[in-house]
Each structure stands twice: as structure tokens, then as C-alpha cells.
Design a protein around this motif. Structure first.
Motif, PDB file in Angstrom:
ATOM      1  N   MET A 120     -11.360   0.588  -6.382  1.00 44.01           N
ATOM      2  CA  MET A 120     -11.008  -0.156  -5.887  1.00 44.01           C
ATOM      3  C   MET A 120     -12.270   1.334  -4.883  1.00 44.01           C
ATOM      4  O   MET A 120     -12.476   2.299  -4.712  1.00 44.01           O
ATOM      5  CB  MET A 120     -10.916  -0.394  -4.737  1.00 44.01           C
ATOM      6  N   LEU A 161      -9.325  -2.351  -1.130  1.00 43.19           N
ATOM      7  CA  LEU A 161      -8.131  -2.605  -1.444  1.00 43.19           C
ATOM      8  C   LEU A 161      -7.167  -3.380  -1.215  1.00 43.19           C
ATOM      9  O   LEU A 161      -6.274  -3.921  -1.467  1.00 43.19           O
ATOM     10  CB  LEU A 161      -7.380  -1.061  -1.753  1.00 43.19           C
ATOM     11  N   LYS A 162      -7.265  -3.434   0.306  1.00 41.66           N
ATOM     12  CA  LYS A 162      -6.452  -4.945   1.125  1.00 41.66           C
ATOM     13  C   LYS A 162      -7.066  -5.768   0.994  1.00 41.66           C
ATOM     14  O   LYS A 162      -5.642  -6.187   1.035  1.00 41.66           O
ATOM     15  CB  LYS A 162      -6.666  -4.004   2.563  1.00 41.66           C
ATOM     16  N   LEU A 217       0.843  -0.886   0.244  1.00 44.94           N
ATOM     17  CA  LEU A 217      -0.217  -0.199  -0.002  1.00 44.94           C
ATOM     18  C   LEU A 217       0.671   1.120   0.086  1.00 44.94           C
ATOM     19  O   LEU A 217       0.689   2.112  -0.591  1.00 44.94           O
ATOM     20  CB  LEU A 217      -1.571  -0.023   1.322  1.00 44.94           C
ATOM     21  N   PHE A 253      -8.005   3.540  -7.595  1.00 47.10           N
ATOM     22  CA  PHE A 253      -7.113   2.291  -7.899  1.00 47.10           C
ATOM     23  C   PHE A 253      -8.223   1.325  -8.410  1.00 47.10           C
ATOM     24  O   PHE A 253      -8.230   0.187  -8.675  1.00 47.10           O
ATOM     25  CB  PHE A 253      -6.145   1.906  -7.330  1.00 47.10           C
ATOM     26  N   ALA A 277      -8.075   3.800  -2.380  1.00 47.70           N
ATOM     27  CA  ALA A 277      -8.289   3.337  -2.564  1.00 47.70           C
ATOM     28  C   ALA A 277      -9.523   3.489  -3.905  1.00 47.70           C
ATOM     29  O   ALA A 277      -8.974   2.560  -5.294  1.00 47.70           O
ATOM     30  CB  ALA A 277      -9.062   2.308  -2.256  1.00 47.70           C
ATOM     31  N   LYS A 278      -9.799   4.456  -3.865  1.00 52.01           N
ATOM     32  CA  LYS A 278     -10.974   4.845  -5.818  1.00 52.01           C
ATOM     33  C   LYS A 278      -9.754   5.161  -6.348  1.00 52.01           C
ATOM     34  O   LYS A 278      -9.881   4.540  -7.442  1.00 52.01           O
ATOM     35  CB  LYS A 278     -11.676   6.020  -4.884  1.00 52.01           C
TER      36      LYS A 278
END
Length: 481
Positions: free
Chosen positions: A268, A274-275, A149, A266, A263-264
Motif C-alpha cells: 500500500m 492500508l486502513k 492493524l 503490504f 503499509a508499504k
């Protein structure tokens, strides 16, 4: 056609083939008669050209076809009558006496030639019921997820202008323009405008970025560097150059943020999602490494179960490929065998054993796959070909067409599929026990792992052995032959 075996030595066979003159004449006449109905020659009606005239015009051409067909027929007869599996295409040797050849081409003398073969050994499938393997399995540590991350956030971070008087530090981003020269003259590819450069990222050739540390917006510096000896542009390799570099802007990185917004970016919905995706991807990587180690253990066990004569030409070809890679590596690293604590003669002996292992395992896997009736579907080949094409963005169609039009290249796609299927078949016959290990153990020193091959190369040579000993990854290449 008279076929006589003249040599049977190990995996080498030779046969003497004699086609008598009468048989040659019969085949020649048949060929000319078949041509008679097709030939279109001025002065003759279709189908009415005299055979004697056709013989004068096309006799040698037709006889060449007769000879080629006779060679093919002889090869098929030798293989079928003797139950042979060939390692290579037969080698044909015709008489050196030109008069003898000329007489045969005129169907006035016998045609005699030699067929030299190299056959595959007969392999008895070994019992694997006593083989017990350990499969290393590692859980994905939270630290690995966090580190991934961090990298994702760092690659996605924003930069902001540091101001006109601010100096560039490692980690900062520079917007630069430059003009490069060799011996005072500009060269192709040596000019850039509006180029983004992250200091410390190693984007440019060694020594370039370090000389820009502390530069300010609007400042120009002369950067002196030498292109690496193995630089991809050969006309620049090893040559000294100067670059007049102007920094147009110095930017500082914004703090890394690992949150829902990351996350968004990418695709997600949330950081938790995302994790989960990152953990699953790392888990797949761990799974592939676990499979690779299990597969190597299996092939090591197979290697210990089989001992048989190897086709010399197969070994020589494999050794040539391995040694070529070794020589390339030595040249790129600018090291000698003495630097690695060995000699060229000793290294060749080590790598020849590696080549022998690869050939042996390839033949074993081929035989096991054949007896187990391992099949590869068209859908499996298509899927693998799609994956290969995706590795070349923008050139997918060209890659697809290349493989579809080249059977040998397509065989390289099929080989790994065949190999994995045979490995799966074998794993079903042995005892496999999962063993929990750490991430570090799962990815333990692979150079040392390479040294466990039959070649047992010295520690200094083990790094190249890792590249050379691809039996665990490519034995199916030989198996598909």
C-alpha cells in the motif's frame, strides 16, 4: 414390452416389465445382423459370416446388450408415461429362477423383471408475500480496524538478538535444533535444524514451548511431551516422546510500528490506504455474515411453509452423513452422549430431524429454481472452479483437471451457485428490512442459532448441530441432484 404398475405406496413405485420371447428373438436377430457386417472371423469373408455361427460365438453377449437396452427403454417409458421425477436411479430385480433367466437369454422364454422406483414429491410453490425478514447490518468499528492493524504489524515485526546470557521469555523468538526420540529411538520427522519458534504462539505440540521458557543461547534441554490422541501422524498419536533441544539464538521482538512503512510492506502507498483496505475487507466479512443470517431466516421461513413426504432413501443418506460427522466429533473430543446430557437414541432423533430439514429445503429450492428457470452459465462455473483451484497453491492444474473429468465433483461446484441464485430470487419476493446491530450481535452465539432449527437439539448438542445443520449453506447440494 408390457409394463404394469404393481405398487404405488407413498413415494415408492414398482412396475412389472415383461418382454416376450418373440420380441427378444427379434431384438437378438437384429443385433446379430448388425454384427454380421462388422465381424472379422478366420475362414469367412467380411460380411459373410453365417448368423447361426455368430449366434454360437456372440449370442449371449448380444443378448446381454438386448437386456440392458430393454431395461433402459423400460425405465424411460415408465418415467415418461407416468410423469415421474426420480429421487434415485431405478432398482432392477430379475427373477431368481436360473432356468427362467437361461430361457430368456436363449430367446426361448419371456424376460420378466421388476423396476422399483423412489420418486420426488410434487411440490406446490408457497406464497411468500406474508414473509418479512430482518437483515442485520453492522458498521465496521474503528477498534476492529485498529486490532487488525495491530495483528498485521505483529506478524510483520522484526526481532533482534537478546545476547548470549539473555533468557527467553514469552513473545521471544528462538532459533533451535532438536532430536526427538520414542522409547529412546529417533523417529521420522523428529529432527530439526535452524527452526524458528515464537514462544507462546502454540506452534508446537502442547507442553513443548512452556519447557523452553528461560532457556539461553547455547543451552540444551530435554523436553518431555505426549503427542495428542488426534495427532495427524497416527504412528505418533498418544505416544510420549523426548526432545533434546538446543537454543542457538534468543531474539526479542522489536516494538510494533503502525506507519507508512508497514503499509508499504503490504503493498500500500500509505497507512491511510492500508486502513481503507482493512476496513473494506472487514466490511466484506460483515456483509457475508449479514447475508448468511438473512439466508438462514429465509430458509427457516421456507421450512415453516412446506410439509410433504420425503424420499426415504434421500433422508437416510443425509442422516448417515450427518451422523458420521457426529460420531467423528465425539471420538475426537473423547466425549460420550452422557457427557453432553443426552443419549445416543435422543441424539439420533434430533439429527434425523436435521437431515429431514436439509432434504426438504433442498427439494424446495430445486423446485423453485426449476420453475423460475434459474440458469447457471459456463462462465460462472469456470469462475467458481478457478476460486476452488486457488485454494490449493501449486496444485491448481491437478484440481482443475479433477473437477473437469468428474461430473459429480463438478456438480458440487455448481450446487452453491444454483442455491445462491434461488435465494436471490426468493429474497426478491419477500419483505426485507435492514436493522443496524453491533458487531457482537452480528456474530452472536451461533450454537444458539443452530438450536433454532426444527431439530431443536439440546444446548449440549447444539455445537454439533451447527456443523450438521448445513441446510442454510448446502441445501443446494440436494437441489442439484
Amino acid at each position: 414390452m408390457n409394463v404394469t404398475e404393481t405398487l404405488s405406496q407413498g413415494l415408492k413405485r414398482e412396475f412389472q416389465v415383461v418382454l416376450n420371447a418373440a420380441d427378444l428373438k427379434t431384438r437378438l436377430d437384429d443385433g446379430l445382423q448388425g454384427l454380421q457386417g462388422k465381424a472379422r472371423i478366420n475362414g469367412f469373408r467380411p460380411g459373410k459370416v453365417p448368423v447361426g455361427h455368430l449366434r454360437r460365438l456372440y449370442g449371449r453377449s448380444v443378448m446381454a446388450d438386448v437386456v440392458q437396452n430393454a431395461v433402459n427403454e423400460a425405465n424411460q417409458k415408465i418415467v415418461a408415461d407416468n410423469g415421474l421425477k426420480l429421487a434415485f436411479e431405478p432398482q432392477i430385480k430379475f427373477p431368481e429362477n436360473k432356468d427362467e433367466i437361461e430361457a430368456a437369454m436363449e430367446a426361448k422364454g419371456d424376460l420378466a423383471f421388476t423396476v422399483a422406483l423412489e420418486v420426488l414429491p410434487k411440490i406446490e410453490i408457497a406464497d411468500l408475500s406474508d414473509v418479512a425478514l430482518v437483515k442485520p447490518v453492522a458498521e465496521v468499528p474503528d477498534a476492529d480496524v485498529d486490532a487488525a492493524l495491530e495483528r498485521m504489524a505483529a506478524s510483520n515485526r522484526s526481532f533482534s538478538n537478546k545476547g548470549e546470557k539473555a533468557k527467553a521469555d514469552k513473545g521471544d523468538r528462538l532459533m533451535i535444533s532438536f532430536v526427538g526420540t520414542l522409547e529412546g529411538k529417533p523417529f521420522d520427522g523428529g529432527t530439526g535444524e535452524g527452526i524458528s519458534l515464537d514462544l507462546g504462539a502454540g506452534q508446537f505440540i502442547p507442553g513443548f514451548e512452556e519447557q523452553l521458557e528461560g532457556i539461553k543461547a547455547g543451552e540444551t534441554r530435554t523436553v518431555k511431551v505426549t503427542f495428542p490422541e488426534n495427532y495427524t501422524a497416527t504412528h505418533l498419536a498418544g505416544k510420549p516422546a523426548e526432545f533434546e533441544v538446543t537454543a542457538t539464538e534468543v531474539q526479542a521482538p522489536e516494538p510494533v510500528k503502525i506507519d507508512d512503512e508497514l503499509a508499504k510492506s503490504f503493498g500500500m502507498e500509505s497507512l491511510d490506504a492500508l486502513k481503507t483496505a482493512v476496513r473494506e475487507q472487514i466490511g466484506r466479512d460483515f456483509g457475508q455474515q449479514s447475508r448468511r443470517k438473512l439466508k438462514k431466516s429465509l430458509l427457516d421461513a421456507l421450512d415453516g411453509k412446506y410439509s410433504f413426504e420425503l424420499p426415504p432413501t434421500l433422508v437416510e443418506q443425509e442422516f448417515a452423513a450427518v451422523w458420521s460427522q457426529v460420531e467423528t466429533d465425539m471420538k475426537e473430543s473423547k466425549k460420550s452422549f452422557e457427557d453432553e446430557g443426552t443419549t445416543e437414541e435422543a441424539a439420533k432423533a434430533d439429527y434425523r430431524k436435521i437431515a429431514e430439514r436439509r432434504v426438504r429445503l433442498g427439494l424446495v429450492l430445486a423446485e423453485i429454481g426449476e420453475q423460475a428457470k434459474v440458469q447457471i452459465s459456463d462462465d460462472e462455473v469456470t469462475q467458481a472452479l478457478v476460486e476452488r483451484a486457488r485454494q490449493f497453491p501449486g496444485q491448481e492444474k491437478q484440481v482443475w483437471e479433477f473437477y473437469r473429468k468428474n461430473p459429480q465433483a463438478l456438480a458440487e461446484i455448481r450446487a452453491p451457485i444454483f442455491e445462491e441464485k434461488v435465494v436471490d430470487h426468493l429474497l426478491g419476493q419477500v419483505k426485507v428490512e435492514d436493522q443496524s446491530v453491533s458487531r457482537e450481535a452480528l456474530y452472536a452465539d451461533e450454537d444458539a442459532e443452530a438450536a433454532t432449527t426444527e431439530a431443536k437439539p439440546k444446548k449440549a448438542a447444539a455445537k454439533k448441530a451447527k456443523k450438521a445443520d448445513k441446510a442454510e449453506d448446502a441445501a443446494g447440494d440436494d437441489a442439484s441432484a
